[in-house]
Motif scaffolding. Structure first.
Motif, PDB file in Angstrom:
ATOM      1  N   GLY A   2      36.917  33.619  42.373  1.00 24.78           N
ATOM      2  CA  GLY A   2      38.164  32.826  41.158  1.00 24.78           C
ATOM      3  C   GLY A   2      38.986  33.605  40.731  1.00 24.78           C
ATOM      4  N   THR A   3      40.117  32.981  40.051  1.00 26.68           N
ATOM      5  CA  THR A   3      41.118  33.863  39.581  1.00 26.68           C
ATOM      6  C   THR A   3      40.864  34.685  38.302  1.00 26.68           C
ATOM      7  OG1 THR A   3      42.821  31.988  40.080  1.00 26.68           O
ATOM      8  CG2 THR A   3      43.625  33.486  38.552  1.00 26.68           C
ATOM      9  N   GLU A   4      40.093  34.130  37.347  1.00 26.58           N
ATOM     10  CA  GLU A   4      39.665  35.114  36.288  1.00 26.58           C
ATOM     11  C   GLU A   4      38.826  35.961  37.000  1.00 26.58           C
ATOM     12  OE1 GLU A   4      37.782  32.676  33.374  1.00 26.58           O
ATOM     13  OE2 GLU A   4      39.160  31.250  33.193  1.00 26.58           O
ATOM     14  N   LYS A   5      38.016  36.142  37.618  1.00 29.71           N
ATOM     15  CA  LYS A   5      37.160  37.158  38.373  1.00 29.71           C
ATOM     16  C   LYS A   5      38.048  38.255  38.859  1.00 29.71           C
ATOM     17  CE  LYS A   5      32.652  34.898  38.681  1.00 29.71           C
ATOM     18  NZ  LYS A   5      31.338  34.638  39.750  1.00 29.71           N
ATOM     19  N   LEU A   6      39.082  37.577  39.755  1.00 27.19           N
ATOM     20  CA  LEU A   6      39.861  38.590  40.574  1.00 27.19           C
ATOM     21  C   LEU A   6      40.625  39.401  39.417  1.00 27.19           C
ATOM     22  CD1 LEU A   6      41.269  39.518  42.956  1.00 27.19           C
ATOM     23  CD2 LEU A   6      43.033  37.824  42.740  1.00 27.19           C
ATOM     24  N   ILE A   7      41.268  38.671  38.195  1.00 24.74           N
ATOM     25  CA  ILE A   7      42.089  39.452  37.333  1.00 24.74           C
ATOM     26  C   ILE A   7      41.086  40.477  36.625  1.00 24.74           C
ATOM     27  CG2 ILE A   7      43.110  39.089  34.848  1.00 24.74           C
ATOM     28  CD1 ILE A   7      44.256  36.105  35.968  1.00 24.74           C
ATOM     29  N   ALA A   8      39.818  40.021  36.246  1.00 22.23           N
ATOM     30  CA  ALA A   8      39.020  40.923  35.597  1.00 22.23           C
ATOM     31  C   ALA A   8      38.645  42.278  36.562  1.00 22.23           C
ATOM     32  CB  ALA A   8      37.505  40.342  35.129  1.00 22.23           C
ATOM     33  N   ALA A   9      38.333  41.854  37.780  1.00 19.52           N
ATOM     34  CA  ALA A   9      38.323  43.255  38.617  1.00 19.52           C
ATOM     35  C   ALA A   9      39.346  44.048  38.750  1.00 19.52           C
ATOM     36  CB  ALA A   9      38.015  42.452  40.116  1.00 19.52           C
ATOM     37  N   GLU A  10      40.780  43.463  38.946  1.00 16.75           N
ATOM     38  CA  GLU A  10      41.776  44.469  39.039  1.00 16.75           C
ATOM     39  C   GLU A  10      41.877  44.972  37.622  1.00 16.75           C
ATOM     40  OE1 GLU A  10      44.009  44.808  41.418  1.00 16.75           O
ATOM     41  OE2 GLU A  10      42.871  43.864  42.877  1.00 16.75           O
ATOM     42  N   SER A  11      41.941  44.345  36.625  1.00 15.04           N
ATOM     43  CA  SER A  11      41.993  45.170  35.348  1.00 15.04           C
ATOM     44  C   SER A  11      40.981  46.143  35.205  1.00 15.04           C
ATOM     45  CB  SER A  11      41.721  44.020  34.120  1.00 15.04           C
ATOM     46  OG  SER A  11      42.597  43.024  33.987  1.00 15.04           O
ATOM     47  N   GLU A  12      39.872  45.984  35.599  1.00 16.15           N
ATOM     48  CA  GLU A  12      38.904  47.236  35.750  1.00 16.15           C
ATOM     49  C   GLU A  12      39.263  48.217  36.637  1.00 16.15           C
ATOM     50  OE1 GLU A  12      35.457  49.496  34.438  1.00 16.15           O
ATOM     51  OE2 GLU A  12      36.223  47.700  33.480  1.00 16.15           O
ATOM     52  N   ALA A  13      39.684  48.006  37.823  1.00 18.89           N
ATOM     53  CA  ALA A  13      40.122  48.897  38.816  1.00 18.89           C
ATOM     54  C   ALA A  13      41.354  49.874  38.141  1.00 18.89           C
ATOM     55  CB  ALA A  13      40.516  48.210  39.938  1.00 18.89           C
ATOM     56  N   ALA A  14      42.311  49.119  37.416  1.00 15.80           N
ATOM     57  CA  ALA A  14      43.365  49.603  36.933  1.00 15.80           C
ATOM     58  C   ALA A  14      43.042  50.928  35.848  1.00 15.80           C
ATOM     59  CB  ALA A  14      44.108  48.685  36.332  1.00 15.80           C
ATOM     60  N   GLU A  15      41.922  50.340  35.108  1.00 17.55           N
ATOM     61  CA  GLU A  15      41.641  51.453  33.859  1.00 17.55           C
ATOM     62  C   GLU A  15      40.555  52.301  34.275  1.00 17.55           C
ATOM     63  OE1 GLU A  15      42.073  50.855  30.615  1.00 17.55           O
ATOM     64  OE2 GLU A  15      43.399  49.379  30.895  1.00 17.55           O
ATOM     65  N   GLN A  16      39.960  52.297  35.683  1.00 17.85           N
ATOM     66  CA  GLN A  16      39.288  53.189  36.275  1.00 17.85           C
ATOM     67  C   GLN A  16      40.188  54.386  36.984  1.00 17.85           C
ATOM     68  OE1 GLN A  16      36.191  51.912  38.520  1.00 17.85           O
ATOM     69  NE2 GLN A  16      35.145  50.798  36.561  1.00 17.85           N
ATOM     70  N   HIS A  17      41.215  53.977  37.350  1.00 12.72           N
ATOM     71  CA  HIS A  17      42.072  54.673  38.040  1.00 12.72           C
ATOM     72  C   HIS A  17      43.737  54.850  37.635  1.00 12.72           C
ATOM     73  CE1 HIS A  17      38.923  54.969  41.015  1.00 12.72           C
ATOM     74  NE2 HIS A  17      38.868  53.820  40.953  1.00 12.72           N
ATOM     75  N   PRO A  18      43.777  55.443  36.453  1.00 14.28           N
ATOM     76  CA  PRO A  18      45.266  55.289  35.899  1.00 14.28           C
ATOM     77  C   PRO A  18      46.212  55.876  36.254  1.00 14.28           C
ATOM     78  CG  PRO A  18      43.855  56.575  34.356  1.00 14.28           C
ATOM     79  CD  PRO A  18      42.851  55.782  35.469  1.00 14.28           C
ATOM     80  N   ASP A  19      46.087  56.816  37.306  1.00 17.91           N
ATOM     81  CA  ASP A  19      46.957  57.596  37.921  1.00 17.91           C
ATOM     82  C   ASP A  19      47.287  57.094  39.302  1.00 17.91           C
ATOM     83  OD1 ASP A  19      47.279  59.403  35.842  1.00 17.91           O
ATOM     84  OD2 ASP A  19      45.450  60.626  36.438  1.00 17.91           O
ATOM     85  N   THR A  20      47.032  55.919  39.578  1.00 21.04           N
ATOM     86  CA  THR A  20      47.150  55.331  41.049  1.00 21.04           C
ATOM     87  C   THR A  20      48.428  54.962  40.985  1.00 21.04           C
ATOM     88  OG1 THR A  20      44.821  54.575  41.104  1.00 21.04           O
ATOM     89  CG2 THR A  20      46.576  53.487  42.583  1.00 21.04           C
ATOM     90  N   ALA A  21      49.346  55.384  42.194  1.00 16.57           N
ATOM     91  CA  ALA A  21      50.725  55.050  42.373  1.00 16.57           C
ATOM     92  C   ALA A  21      50.908  53.614  42.205  1.00 16.57           C
ATOM     93  CB  ALA A  21      51.162  55.333  43.888  1.00 16.57           C
ATOM     94  N   ILE A  22      52.126  53.193  41.597  1.00 17.47           N
ATOM     95  CA  ILE A  22      52.220  51.962  41.342  1.00 17.47           C
ATOM     96  C   ILE A  22      53.058  51.287  42.437  1.00 17.47           C
ATOM     97  CG2 ILE A  22      53.883  50.290  40.073  1.00 17.47           C
ATOM     98  CD1 ILE A  22      53.736  52.359  37.718  1.00 17.47           C
ATOM     99  N   ARG A  23      52.384  50.012  43.007  1.00 16.85           N
ATOM    100  CA  ARG A  23      53.055  49.549  44.335  1.00 16.85           C
ATOM    101  C   ARG A  23      54.353  48.976  44.270  1.00 16.85           C
ATOM    102  NH1 ARG A  23      47.774  45.447  45.222  1.00 16.85           N
ATOM    103  NH2 ARG A  23      46.250  46.973  44.709  1.00 16.85           N
ATOM    104  N   PRO A  24      55.023  49.114  45.394  1.00 14.68           N
ATOM    105  CA  PRO A  24      56.395  48.552  45.372  1.00 14.68           C
ATOM    106  C   PRO A  24      56.391  46.999  44.666  1.00 14.68           C
ATOM    107  CG  PRO A  24      56.023  49.620  47.329  1.00 14.68           C
ATOM    108  CD  PRO A  24      54.625  49.612  46.601  1.00 14.68           C
ATOM    109  N   GLY A  25      57.361  46.514  44.084  1.00 21.53           N
ATOM    110  CA  GLY A  25      57.412  45.175  43.534  1.00 21.53           C
ATOM    111  C   GLY A  25      56.599  44.834  42.479  1.00 21.53           C
TER     112      GLY A  25
END
Length: 99
Positions: A2-25
């Protein structure tokens, strides 16, 4: 997923890997407290002058416009009409220097 779970998963991944390159767009925001929008109408020449100056300075046109406006408002000894007249003169001078 679901959308809410996807957003939560993406947020968690972003918090765990703050130095990951920003994707184009991707859109990067600055996390500021400015929440009000002011619409300002400019003619083609005024807009071209503003955007050219912003590009030259490496900032968004809205940032340059806000900075110019706030700088002008910081000098309360002038009347609003005098401030507007000086801003127009400054824009005209800037346009002449870019031509």
């Amino acid at each position: 997923m679901g959308t809410e779970k996807l957003i939560a998963a993406e947020s968690e991944a972003a918090e765990q890997h703050p130095d990951t390159a920003i994707r184009p767009g991707s859109k990067v925001t600055r996390g500021h407290n400015r929440v009000k929008t002011l619409q300002v109408r400019l003619n083609d020449d005024e807009f071209a002058t503003l955007t050219a100056a912003a590009e030259r300075l490496g900032v968004p046109a809205s940032t340059l416009a806000r900075d110019l406006l706030l700088r002008e408002l910081a000098s309360p000894s002038e009347s609003p009409q005098a401030v507007i007249a000086r801003m127009r003169a400054d824009l005209d001078a800037l346009a002449s220097s870019l031509a």
